[in-house]
Design a protein around this motif. Structure first.
Motif, PDB file in Angstrom:
ATOM      1  N   GLN A 151     -45.449 -14.609 -14.157  1.00 57.11           N
ATOM      2  CA  GLN A 151     -45.565 -13.196 -14.490  1.00 57.11           C
ATOM      3  C   GLN A 151     -44.187 -12.584 -14.699  1.00 57.11           C
ATOM      4  O   GLN A 151     -44.002 -11.714 -15.543  1.00 57.11           O
ATOM      5  CB  GLN A 151     -46.329 -12.443 -13.409  1.00 57.11           C
ATOM      6  CG  GLN A 151     -46.627 -10.994 -13.804  1.00 57.11           C
ATOM      7  CD  GLN A 151     -47.431 -10.260 -12.774  1.00 57.11           C
ATOM      8  OE1 GLN A 151     -47.659 -10.753 -11.682  1.00 57.11           O
ATOM      9  NE2 GLN A 151     -47.872  -9.057 -13.113  1.00 57.11           N
ATOM     10  N   CYS A 152     -43.207 -13.035 -13.902  1.00 54.06           N
ATOM     11  CA  CYS A 152     -41.815 -12.648 -14.137  1.00 54.06           C
ATOM     12  C   CYS A 152     -41.223 -13.684 -15.085  1.00 54.06           C
ATOM     13  O   CYS A 152     -40.685 -14.712 -14.659  1.00 54.06           O
ATOM     14  CB  CYS A 152     -41.035 -12.594 -12.821  1.00 54.06           C
ATOM     15  SG  CYS A 152     -39.326 -12.040 -13.009  1.00 54.06           S
ATOM     16  N   GLY A 153     -41.360 -13.432 -16.384  1.00 49.41           N
ATOM     17  CA  GLY A 153     -40.947 -14.406 -17.382  1.00 49.41           C
ATOM     18  C   GLY A 153     -39.438 -14.516 -17.499  1.00 49.41           C
ATOM     19  O   GLY A 153     -38.692 -13.599 -17.135  1.00 49.41           O
ATOM     20  N   GLU A 154     -38.990 -15.640 -18.016  1.00 48.16           N
ATOM     21  CA  GLU A 154     -37.559 -15.895 -18.172  1.00 48.16           C
ATOM     22  C   GLU A 154     -37.240 -16.165 -19.638  1.00 48.16           C
ATOM     23  O   GLU A 154     -38.008 -16.832 -20.344  1.00 48.16           O
ATOM     24  CB  GLU A 154     -37.147 -17.097 -17.318  1.00 48.16           C
ATOM     25  CG  GLU A 154     -35.669 -17.444 -17.392  1.00 48.16           C
ATOM     26  CD  GLU A 154     -35.310 -18.637 -16.510  1.00 48.16           C
ATOM     27  OE1 GLU A 154     -34.211 -19.180 -16.677  1.00 48.16           O
ATOM     28  OE2 GLU A 154     -36.136 -19.013 -15.659  1.00 48.16           O
ATOM     29  N   ILE A 155     -36.130 -15.628 -20.097  1.00 45.99           N
ATOM     30  CA  ILE A 155     -35.699 -15.864 -21.469  1.00 45.99           C
ATOM     31  C   ILE A 155     -34.208 -16.170 -21.461  1.00 45.99           C
ATOM     32  O   ILE A 155     -33.435 -15.555 -20.726  1.00 45.99           O
ATOM     33  CB  ILE A 155     -36.015 -14.640 -22.365  1.00 45.99           C
ATOM     34  CG1 ILE A 155     -35.701 -14.958 -23.829  1.00 45.99           C
ATOM     35  CG2 ILE A 155     -35.306 -13.396 -21.900  1.00 45.99           C
ATOM     36  CD1 ILE A 155     -36.246 -13.900 -24.797  1.00 45.99           C
TER      37      ILE A 155
ATOM     38  N   THR B  51     -26.467 -15.394 -18.223  1.00 46.87           N
ATOM     39  CA  THR B  51     -27.036 -16.453 -19.075  1.00 46.87           C
ATOM     40  C   THR B  51     -28.557 -16.507 -19.025  1.00 46.87           C
ATOM     41  O   THR B  51     -29.185 -17.098 -19.894  1.00 46.87           O
ATOM     42  CB  THR B  51     -26.480 -17.828 -18.653  1.00 46.87           C
ATOM     43  OG1 THR B  51     -26.787 -18.055 -17.277  1.00 46.87           O
ATOM     44  CG2 THR B  51     -24.971 -17.874 -18.860  1.00 46.87           C
ATOM     45  N   GLU B  52     -29.158 -15.910 -17.995  1.00 47.59           N
ATOM     46  CA  GLU B  52     -30.607 -15.909 -17.844  1.00 47.59           C
ATOM     47  C   GLU B  52     -31.101 -14.483 -17.640  1.00 47.59           C
ATOM     48  O   GLU B  52     -30.490 -13.708 -16.893  1.00 47.59           O
ATOM     49  CB  GLU B  52     -31.039 -16.795 -16.662  1.00 47.59           C
ATOM     50  CG  GLU B  52     -30.722 -18.268 -16.861  1.00 47.59           C
ATOM     51  CD  GLU B  52     -31.138 -19.101 -15.650  1.00 47.59           C
ATOM     52  OE1 GLU B  52     -31.281 -18.518 -14.555  1.00 47.59           O
ATOM     53  OE2 GLU B  52     -31.327 -20.312 -15.816  1.00 47.59           O
ATOM     54  N   PHE B  53     -32.200 -14.172 -18.290  1.00 46.31           N
ATOM     55  CA  PHE B  53     -32.750 -12.819 -18.217  1.00 46.31           C
ATOM     56  C   PHE B  53     -34.241 -12.901 -17.907  1.00 46.31           C
ATOM     57  O   PHE B  53     -34.902 -13.912 -18.192  1.00 46.31           O
ATOM     58  CB  PHE B  53     -32.509 -12.076 -19.535  1.00 46.31           C
ATOM     59  CG  PHE B  53     -31.050 -11.983 -19.899  1.00 46.31           C
ATOM     60  CD1 PHE B  53     -30.290 -10.902 -19.490  1.00 46.31           C
ATOM     61  CD2 PHE B  53     -30.425 -13.004 -20.619  1.00 46.31           C
ATOM     62  CE1 PHE B  53     -28.953 -10.827 -19.815  1.00 46.31           C
ATOM     63  CE2 PHE B  53     -29.092 -12.919 -20.943  1.00 46.31           C
ATOM     64  CZ  PHE B  53     -28.339 -11.832 -20.542  1.00 46.31           C
ATOM     65  N   PHE B  54     -34.782 -11.802 -17.368  1.00 44.66           N
ATOM     66  CA  PHE B  54     -36.158 -11.811 -16.905  1.00 44.66           C
ATOM     67  C   PHE B  54     -36.884 -10.570 -17.392  1.00 44.66           C
ATOM     68  O   PHE B  54     -36.269  -9.546 -17.705  1.00 44.66           O
ATOM     69  CB  PHE B  54     -36.183 -11.873 -15.372  1.00 44.66           C
ATOM     70  CG  PHE B  54     -35.456 -13.080 -14.820  1.00 44.66           C
ATOM     71  CD1 PHE B  54     -36.121 -14.280 -14.607  1.00 44.66           C
ATOM     72  CD2 PHE B  54     -34.100 -13.011 -14.537  1.00 44.66           C
ATOM     73  CE1 PHE B  54     -35.441 -15.389 -14.121  1.00 44.66           C
ATOM     74  CE2 PHE B  54     -33.410 -14.111 -14.042  1.00 44.66           C
ATOM     75  CZ  PHE B  54     -34.089 -15.298 -13.835  1.00 44.66           C
ATOM     76  N   TYR B  55     -38.217 -10.667 -17.449  1.00 40.65           N
ATOM     77  CA  TYR B  55     -39.054  -9.565 -17.925  1.00 40.65           C
ATOM     78  C   TYR B  55     -40.440  -9.702 -17.302  1.00 40.65           C
ATOM     79  O   TYR B  55     -40.813 -10.765 -16.820  1.00 40.65           O
ATOM     80  CB  TYR B  55     -39.162  -9.589 -19.454  1.00 40.65           C
ATOM     81  CG  TYR B  55     -39.738 -10.896 -19.985  1.00 40.65           C
ATOM     82  CD1 TYR B  55     -41.120 -11.074 -20.129  1.00 40.65           C
ATOM     83  CD2 TYR B  55     -38.906 -11.955 -20.320  1.00 40.65           C
ATOM     84  CE1 TYR B  55     -41.641 -12.276 -20.586  1.00 40.65           C
ATOM     85  CE2 TYR B  55     -39.412 -13.155 -20.776  1.00 40.65           C
ATOM     86  CZ  TYR B  55     -40.790 -13.307 -20.905  1.00 40.65           C
ATOM     87  OH  TYR B  55     -41.310 -14.500 -21.344  1.00 40.65           O
ATOM     88  N   ASN B  56     -41.186  -8.607 -17.300  1.00 43.18           N
ATOM     89  CA  ASN B  56     -42.561  -8.643 -16.817  1.00 43.18           C
ATOM     90  C   ASN B  56     -43.472  -9.084 -17.952  1.00 43.18           C
ATOM     91  O   ASN B  56     -43.624  -8.377 -18.944  1.00 43.18           O
ATOM     92  CB  ASN B  56     -42.977  -7.256 -16.293  1.00 43.18           C
ATOM     93  CG  ASN B  56     -44.474  -7.217 -15.960  1.00 43.18           C
ATOM     94  OD1 ASN B  56     -45.048  -8.187 -15.490  1.00 43.18           O
ATOM     95  ND2 ASN B  56     -45.104  -6.081 -16.234  1.00 43.18           N
ATOM     96  N   ARG B  57     -44.101 -10.254 -17.791  1.00 47.94           N
ATOM     97  CA  ARG B  57     -44.988 -10.769 -18.846  1.00 47.94           C
ATOM     98  C   ARG B  57     -46.276  -9.971 -18.949  1.00 47.94           C
ATOM     99  O   ARG B  57     -46.846  -9.827 -20.025  1.00 47.94           O
ATOM    100  CB  ARG B  57     -45.308 -12.250 -18.586  1.00 47.94           C
ATOM    101  CG  ARG B  57     -46.290 -12.842 -19.584  1.00 47.94           C
ATOM    102  CD  ARG B  57     -46.545 -14.292 -19.312  1.00 47.94           C
ATOM    103  NE  ARG B  57     -47.233 -14.519 -18.053  1.00 47.94           N
ATOM    104  CZ  ARG B  57     -48.575 -14.474 -17.909  1.00 47.94           C
ATOM    105  NH1 ARG B  57     -49.338 -14.176 -18.949  1.00 47.94           N
ATOM    106  NH2 ARG B  57     -49.137 -14.715 -16.743  1.00 47.94           N
ATOM    107  N   GLY B  58     -46.765  -9.461 -17.826  1.00 45.06           N
ATOM    108  CA  GLY B  58     -48.085  -8.863 -17.822  1.00 45.06           C
ATOM    109  C   GLY B  58     -49.152  -9.934 -17.691  1.00 45.06           C
ATOM    110  O   GLY B  58     -48.881 -11.123 -17.730  1.00 45.06           O
ATOM    111  N   ILE B  59     -50.401  -9.495 -17.545  1.00 44.94           N
ATOM    112  CA  ILE B  59     -51.512 -10.451 -17.406  1.00 44.94           C
ATOM    113  C   ILE B  59     -52.676 -10.037 -18.290  1.00 44.94           C
ATOM    114  O   ILE B  59     -52.712  -8.928 -18.781  1.00 44.94           O
ATOM    115  CB  ILE B  59     -51.979 -10.588 -15.953  1.00 44.94           C
ATOM    116  CG1 ILE B  59     -52.309  -9.214 -15.365  1.00 44.94           C
ATOM    117  CG2 ILE B  59     -50.958 -11.272 -15.095  1.00 44.94           C
ATOM    118  CD1 ILE B  59     -52.881  -9.284 -13.974  1.00 44.94           C
TER     119      ILE B  59
END
Length: 307
Positions: A279-283, A299-307
């Motif tokens: 759910q806490c996605g990484e890009i 170098t790494e970032f995160f976002y809320n993917r949702g469900i």
């Protein structure tokens, strides 16, 4: 987290009994989590924190910090969709099939809208109004596509056993999978049109990314396609095996057995679907827009993917 860890977490968070928790109790658990983030925890507090996190995961939107309406919380998803899946799978008339699929997609689309990423912004129009209009269009289209095989079969009087098998047994699974993914992509399309917030490892927002929004929507759409494609396909296979082996000799018992099989498959696939992607996605840095990269060296970032 690994897939197995996410699966176990969602298995706990999808407990329907969590729907009985009051708003005050949910707020207290949020406070407990915030306190324990800043202070060392004893073992008993760790267990309390885990329970608080599970309740928060099942009841609170991670972007807005608001309590999700009861009907659209993750633990309510199975109790509401189960009868809709069963009714939709046994319809024999096109107009009845359209109606029940319209109801089914209305709920799943509303669930997607409520539980999507909450950070997209738009100045020139109401974002919520746009999502509602997109959702209504996607729901109507999905219901029409789902009922189309029955309409085609009735229109041209195709009553052969092969056609009955194809329309009633083979087509529902891919159609429900594809239309479920389509409604997710449509109602959450503002997320890749306008972008979603991405954060560094410390939770600091570093920018708004359309690429992260596209990744979040596509992952959620794929997980929803797997959920309902499998839920409509696997029971047909299992029921075919049961009838072929003649485990059940009384034809009247086939209906209850089918309902039990559908319920079991949906109950098993729901945490699988929610756990397919974090759910806490990484890009990665290389996948983000240059304007975001110019403001940070992460170098790494995160976002809320949702469900």
């Amino acid at each position: 987290q690994s897939f197995f860890q996410r699966f176990l977490l969602w298995a706990d968070a999808l407990d329907p009994l969590l729907l009985l928790k009051s708003s005050n109790e949910i707020k207290r658990t949020r406070l407990l989590i915030q306190v324990n983030e800043k202070t060392p925890s004893e073992p008993i507090q760790n267990n309390q924190t885990k329970q608080a996190f599970v309740l928060s995961l099942s009841s609170v939107h991670p972007d807005t910090d608001k309590i999700i309406p009861v009907l659209f919380r993750p633990p309510a998803f199975m109790p509401i969709t189960l009868p809709l899946v069963i009714v939709s799978s046994v319809q024999r008339q096109a107009k009845h099939s359209f109606f029940w699929q319209f109801v089914f997609h209305t709920y799943t689309t509303a669930f997607t809208l409520v539980n999507g990423n909450g950070t997209p912004k738009a100045e020139e129009y109401s974002l919520q109004q746009k999502q509602i209009f997109l959702g209504l269009g996607a729901i109507s289209y999905a219901a029409c596509v789902g009922a189309l095989p029955l309409i085609f079969m009735d229109r041209y009087m195709l009553k052969s056993s092969l056609m009955q098998f194809v329309v009633r047994k083979l087509l529902p699974a891919p159609l429900f999978g594809l239309t479920s993914a389509f409604t997710v992509a449509m109602v959450r399309s503002p997320e890749f049109d306008n972008g979603i917030e991405v954060m560094d490892r410390n939770g600091k927002v570093v920018g708004v990314s359309k690429k992260a929004g596209e990744k979040a929507v596509m992952e959620t759409a794929l997980s929803r396609a797997v959920l309902f494609g499998t839920t409509f396909f696997l029971p047909e296979v299992l029921m075919y095996c049961v009838q072929r082996a003649r485990f059940i000799k009384n034809p009247r018992a086939l209906g209850p057995v089918r309902m039990f099989v559908v319920m079991s498959v949906l109950a098993g696939m729901l945490p699988v679907s929610f756990s397919m992607f974090p759910q806490c996605g990484e890009i990665k840095r290389a996948d983000l827009e240059p304007e975001i990269l110019s403001s940070t060296q992460e170098t790494e970032f995160f976002y809320n993917r949702g469900i």
